[in-house]
Motif scaffolding. Structure first.
Motif, PDB file in Angstrom:
ATOM      1  N   SER A 189      -3.258   5.011  -1.275  1.00 23.24           N
ATOM      2  CA  SER A 189      -3.975   4.486  -0.336  1.00 23.24           C
ATOM      3  C   SER A 189      -4.722   5.410   0.797  1.00 23.24           C
ATOM      4  CB  SER A 189      -3.878   2.808   0.387  1.00 23.24           C
ATOM      5  OG  SER A 189      -3.652   2.045  -0.697  1.00 23.24           O
ATOM      6  N   CYS A 190      -3.790   6.118   1.417  1.00 21.07           N
ATOM      7  CA  CYS A 190      -4.353   7.203   2.065  1.00 21.07           C
ATOM      8  C   CYS A 190      -3.547   8.407   2.289  1.00 21.07           C
ATOM      9  CB  CYS A 190      -4.395   6.729   3.478  1.00 21.07           C
ATOM     10  SG  CYS A 190      -3.003   6.438   4.435  1.00 21.07           S
ATOM     11  N   LYS A 249       0.714  -1.095  -0.022  1.00 21.26           N
ATOM     12  CA  LYS A 249       0.046   0.149   0.126  1.00 21.26           C
ATOM     13  C   LYS A 249       0.845   1.115   0.018  1.00 21.26           C
ATOM     14  CE  LYS A 249      -3.791  -2.388   0.714  1.00 21.26           C
ATOM     15  NZ  LYS A 249      -4.670  -2.219   1.776  1.00 21.26           N
ATOM     16  N   TYR A 289      -9.662  14.159  -3.134  1.00 16.41           N
ATOM     17  CA  TYR A 289      -9.116  13.277  -4.191  1.00 16.41           C
ATOM     18  C   TYR A 289      -9.539  11.864  -3.916  1.00 16.41           C
ATOM     19  CZ  TYR A 289      -6.469  17.028  -6.110  1.00 16.41           C
ATOM     20  OH  TYR A 289      -6.094  18.241  -6.708  1.00 16.41           O
ATOM     21  N   LYS A 333      -1.062   4.122  -7.331  1.00 14.02           N
ATOM     22  CA  LYS A 333      -2.354   4.673  -6.447  1.00 14.02           C
ATOM     23  C   LYS A 333      -2.063   4.871  -4.965  1.00 14.02           C
ATOM     24  CE  LYS A 333      -7.272   3.530  -5.446  1.00 14.02           C
ATOM     25  NZ  LYS A 333      -7.093   3.465  -4.033  1.00 14.02           N
ATOM     26  N   LYS A 357      -8.793  15.430   0.983  1.00 11.95           N
ATOM     27  CA  LYS A 357      -9.914  14.592   1.060  1.00 11.95           C
ATOM     28  C   LYS A 357     -10.782  14.540  -0.284  1.00 11.95           C
ATOM     29  CE  LYS A 357     -12.999  13.913   4.229  1.00 11.95           C
ATOM     30  NZ  LYS A 357     -14.059  14.138   5.427  1.00 11.95           N
ATOM     31  N   CYS A 394      -5.617   2.598   5.352  1.00  6.97           N
ATOM     32  CA  CYS A 394      -5.007   1.975   3.924  1.00  6.97           C
ATOM     33  C   CYS A 394      -5.930   0.969   3.678  1.00  6.97           C
ATOM     34  CB  CYS A 394      -3.665   1.457   4.049  1.00  6.97           C
ATOM     35  SG  CYS A 394      -2.378   2.894   3.865  1.00  6.97           S
ATOM     36  N   LEU A 446      -9.357  10.174  -0.562  1.00 14.48           N
ATOM     37  CA  LEU A 446      -8.731   9.347   0.399  1.00 14.48           C
ATOM     38  C   LEU A 446      -8.898   9.779   1.676  1.00 14.48           C
ATOM     39  CD1 LEU A 446      -5.286   8.651  -1.566  1.00 14.48           C
ATOM     40  CD2 LEU A 446      -7.504   7.220  -1.724  1.00 14.48           C
ATOM     41  N   GLN A 447      -8.653   8.818   2.608  1.00 15.06           N
ATOM     42  CA  GLN A 447      -8.766   9.176   4.100  1.00 15.06           C
ATOM     43  C   GLN A 447      -7.475  10.051   4.187  1.00 15.06           C
ATOM     44  OE1 GLN A 447     -11.299   8.924   5.968  1.00 15.06           O
ATOM     45  NE2 GLN A 447     -12.408   7.315   4.730  1.00 15.06           N
ATOM     46  N   SER A 497     -11.168   2.827  -1.023  1.00 13.36           N
ATOM     47  CA  SER A 497     -11.250   4.480  -1.658  1.00 13.36           C
ATOM     48  C   SER A 497     -11.267   4.336  -3.261  1.00 13.36           C
ATOM     49  CB  SER A 497      -9.833   4.920  -1.152  1.00 13.36           C
ATOM     50  OG  SER A 497      -8.879   4.156  -1.570  1.00 13.36           O
ATOM     51  N   GLU A 498     -11.419   5.401  -3.704  1.00 10.13           N
ATOM     52  CA  GLU A 498     -11.503   5.464  -5.237  1.00 10.13           C
ATOM     53  C   GLU A 498     -11.181   7.236  -5.462  1.00 10.13           C
ATOM     54  OE1 GLU A 498     -14.802   5.977  -9.152  1.00 10.13           O
ATOM     55  OE2 GLU A 498     -15.248   5.067  -7.147  1.00 10.13           O
ATOM     56  N   ILE A 499      -9.924   7.016  -6.211  1.00 11.86           N
ATOM     57  CA  ILE A 499      -9.236   8.362  -6.693  1.00 11.86           C
ATOM     58  C   ILE A 499     -10.311   9.063  -7.553  1.00 11.86           C
ATOM     59  CG2 ILE A 499      -7.347   9.426  -7.768  1.00 11.86           C
ATOM     60  CD1 ILE A 499      -6.478   7.895  -5.399  1.00 11.86           C
TER      61      ILE A 499
END
Length: 568
Positions: A328-329, A47, A383, A326, A381, A441, A385-386, A445-447
Motif C-alpha cells: 500500500s506504500c 495493509k 511503481y 500488494k 514512485k 496507506c 505507490l506513495q 494506488s495502482e501498482i
C-alpha cells in the motif's frame, strides 16, 4: 525501555492466532501452521508496507531496525502490526554483519536464536538441495556403469545426463570461496563420475526462492518438481520430477514451510520466514508469512533486501506478479552519513575509520549524496505507490543536516519525510513516521509494473537496465544463446531476477551516487523454473561469498556460563 520477554504463546494470543496453529519451539519461538490461512475469521486483510532503502554502503542504513521499529510505532499508536522479515544466513552472520536482528529498542528477541539456526529451516533447505545433487551424481554413475543394461536392471528410463551441462551446484550456509569451483568423483570408479562442480551459499538455492514464493505445500511440491537440474545429451532439460527426487526434497521441507513467530523488544509480533539474498535472488521474505500477517493485523511491515533497485524491484516484478501480494506504500530508509558516503567522494571499506567529513556536519557534501535519495524516491514512485522517507538518525547528525534532508525529500517527490529514532526510543521514536504511513496507506494506488509478461526477454532486459539509467545492455554470445534456449522452452514469459552488485544503481560497484552514461554487460541467463523467474547476471556476481580479512566470527564467542558474546 526493553520489556520482559513474553512466552511465545502469549505473543500468538496477542495477534489472535488460535492455539491449534501454534507449534512452540521452546519458550520464545513458535512455528505457525500454514493451515491458519484457511481460517479467515471473517476479517478483512490489513495493509502491507514495503520497506526499502537508498543504495547501501558499508556504514549501514538500518533497514531492519526501521522495519521492526515501524511495526512497534504502529502498535504504539494503538494499531495492530506485525513485521515480516527474512531469516539471517550464517554466511553474513559469521562473515560480515555479525547479526541481522535489528538493534537497540528495535530488535527481534532472542537475538541469538534468530541469528543462529532458528528452527533449522535453512539447514533443511541445504539438506533438500544436496539430496538432489547426490541423486543426480548417483544416476549419472549408475547409467554410465550399467550402460544399456541400466533400464533392464532398474526398470527406469535412461536420462542420458550431459556431464558438461549439470546446472545444479551444491550448497552450504557459509561464506567459503574455496568451494566455488571443485572436482567431484575424483579418481572415478566407485567414487562416481569425475566432473567439475561447485558450491553456492544456501540463500542462493532455488529452493530458498521457492520457499519464499510458494503459496502452500502442494504449490511447493509442484515447483520443486519443475526445477531444472541438468540437460541431457540432446539438450533437453532434466527436472527434479524426472529424477524422482522432488517428493523426497519436499518431505525435508515439510516443517520449513511453516513461518517462525518471534517478538521484538516491545513484544510486537514478528514472522521470520525464508532468506533469499537480493543481489542473487529476489530478496524478500515469504508470501505465506505476508498472507498470514495480513490476515491477522491492521498493518504488516515487510522488508526487501538492499536498495529499491534490488529487493523492492523484485518484490513488484516477481513476488507481486506471482502471488498478488500488494503493498500500500513504500518506506525508503536513508541516513545522513550513508548519503554523504554515496556522494562518491570517498571509497569507504568495511571496518575502516569513517572520514571526518562524513561524521561532522557537512550540508554541502550531503546535498551531493542526496541525489541518490532522489533517484530512489522516483524509482519507488514509478511503481505507483506513495513513498515515505525515514531518516534513520545517528547521534552525530546535525539538526541542520536533518532539516535539509527533510526538505529535500519532499521537494523530490516524497509523500513525507520523518526522522526515525527507533534505535533509541523504539515505537515512540517511530510515532510521526507511523502516522504518515497510515495516511499513505489510505490513499488510492495502482501498482505499475515496468514490463508485461508478454514482452520479449531482450526487451525486458533493455527496459530494466534503462530504468537504472543505463544507455543499453550488452549481451554476451552466451547470454544471446541462453535467450534462444529459454524461448525454445517457452519460458520467456517469466519475469526477470537481475543479479548485480547492490553497491551501485548500475552493475559496476565503482559507479557511485547516480551513475550516467554507462552500459550494463549481461554475461548469461539461467532458468529458475520452480521459482518461476529468469536469472539475469549483470557483471561479476558471486553466488558464493568469501570471508574478508576481519570476519565477524573472530569476535563471536561463548563464556563459561554459556552466554554468547560478540554477536550483535
Amino acid at each position: 525501555m526493553k520489556m520482559p520477554l513474553r512466552p511465545i504463546t502469549e505473543i500468538a494470543e496477542k495477534c489472535n492466532i488460535p492455539e491449534q496453529y501454534v507449534l512452540p519451539y521452546g519458550k520464545h519461538v513458535a512455528k505457525i501452521d500454514l493451515s491458519i490461512l484457511n481460517d479467515k475469521q471473517n476479517r478483512a486483510d490489513g495493509k502491507l508496507v514495503l520497506v526499502t532503502a537508498i543504495t547501501p554502503t558499508p556504514l549501514g542504513e538500518g533497514k531492519t531496525v526501521n522495519t521492526i521499529g515501524l511495526s512497534e510505532g504502529l502498535n504504539y499508536l494503538g494499531k495492530s502490526a506485525i513485521a515480516c522479515i527474512r531469516q539471517p544466513s550464517l554466511g553474513p552472520v559469521f562473515g560480515v554483519k555479525g547479526g541481522a536482528a535489528g538493534g537497540g529498542q528495535a530488535e527481534v528477541l532472542p537475538m541469538e536464536t534468530l541469528n543462529l539456526h532458528l528452527t533449522g529451516d535453512i539447514h533443511a533447505i541445504t539438506a533438500a538441495h544436496d539430496l538432489a545433487s547426490a541423486a543426480l551424481d548417483s544416476r549419472l554413475y549408475h547409467e554410465e556403469r550399467l550402460g544399456d543394461e541400466f533400464t533392464t536392471q532398474t526398470g527406469l528410463p535412461r536420462l542420458n545426463i550431459d556431464v558438461n551441462r549439470i546446472v545444479w551446484k551444491r550448497v552450504i550456509d557459509h561464506n567459503d570461496r574455496a568451494l566455488r569451483n571443485i572436482t567431484v568423483g575424483v579418481g572415478g570408479g566407485v567414487n562416481g563420475i569425475e566432473r567439475r562442480d561447485g558450491f553456492e551459499i544456501t540463500a542462493a538455492s532455488e529452493l530458498m526462492a521457492i520457499l519464499a514464493l510458494a503459496s502452500d505445500l502442494h504449490d511447493m511440491r509442484t515447483r520443486i518438481g519443475r526445477i531444472i537440474l541438468a540437460y541431457n545429451t540432446h539438450g533437453e532439460p532434466i527436472t527434479a520430477e524426472q529424477l524422482e527426487v522432488a517428493g523426497a526434497m519436499t518431505v525435508l521441507l515439510k516443517n520449513a514451510i511453516n513461518p517462525n513467530l518471534m517478538q521484538t523488544v516491545e513484544n510486537t509480533p514478528v514472522l521470520i520466514h525464508a532468506g533469499p539474498f537480493a543481489n542473487i535472488a529476489h530478496g524478500n521474505s515469504s508470501v505465506i508469512a505476508d498472507r498470514i500477517a495480513l490476515q491477522l493485523a491492521d498493518y504488516v511491515i515487510t522488508e526487501a533486501g538492499f536498495g529499491s533497485d534490488m529487493g523492492m524491484e523484485k518484490f513488484f516484478n516477481i513476488k507481486y506478479r506471482q502471488a498478488g501480494v500488494k503493498a500500500s506504500c513504500v518506506v525508503l530508509v536513508a541516513t545522513v552519513r550513508s548519503l554523504k558516503s554515496n556522494s562518491g567522494k570517498y571509497n569507504i571499506k568495511p571496518g575502516q575509520a569513517i572520514p571526518k567529513e562524513i561524521s561532522e556536519s557537512n550540508v554541502e557534501l550531503l546535498e551531493i549524496g542526496a541525489a541518490n535519495l532522489a533517484w530512489h524516491i522516483n524509482n519507488a514512485k514509478s511503481y505507483g505507490l506513495q513513498v515515505i522517507v525515514a531518516i534513520n538518525r545517528f547521534p552525530h547528525d546535525s539538526e541542520e543536516e536533518l532539516a535539509f534532508l527533510q526538505k529535500y525529500a519532499i521537494e523530490h517527490g516524497a509523500f513525507a519525510c520523518e526522522v526515525s529514532e527507533v534505535f533509541t526510543q523504539g515505537g515512540k521514536g517511530a510515532e510521526k513516521l507511523a502516522k504518515h504511513v497510515i495516511k499513505a496507506c489510505d490513499m488510492p494506488s495502482e501498482i505499475k509494473l515496468p514490463y508485461p509478461d508478454s514482452m520479449s526477454l531482450m526487451d525486458k532486459i533493455q527496459t530494466m537496465v534503462k530504468k537504472y539509467g543505463a544507455n543499453k545492455a550488452n549481451l554476451s554470445e552466451t547470454a544471446l544463446k541462453n535467450i534462444k534456449e529459454i524461448e525454445a522452452l517457452k519460458l520467456d514469459h517469466l519475469p526477470l531476477c537481475i543479479a548485480k552488485t547492490p553497491m551501485s544503481i548500475s552493475a559496476d560497484a565503482n559507479l557511485k551516487n547516480v551513475p550516467t552514461d554507462f552500459d550494463v554487460d549481461i554475461s548469461h541467463l539461467a532458468i529458475s523454473a520452480g521459482a518461476s523467474f529468469i536469472r539475469v547476471y549483470a557483471g561479476n556476481v558471486m553466488t558464493m561469498p568469501g570471508l574478508g580479512t576481519n570476519p565477524a566470527y573472530r569476535h563471536i564467542d561463548i563464556d563459561k556460563d554459556g552466554n554468547i558474546v560478540g554477536l550483535s
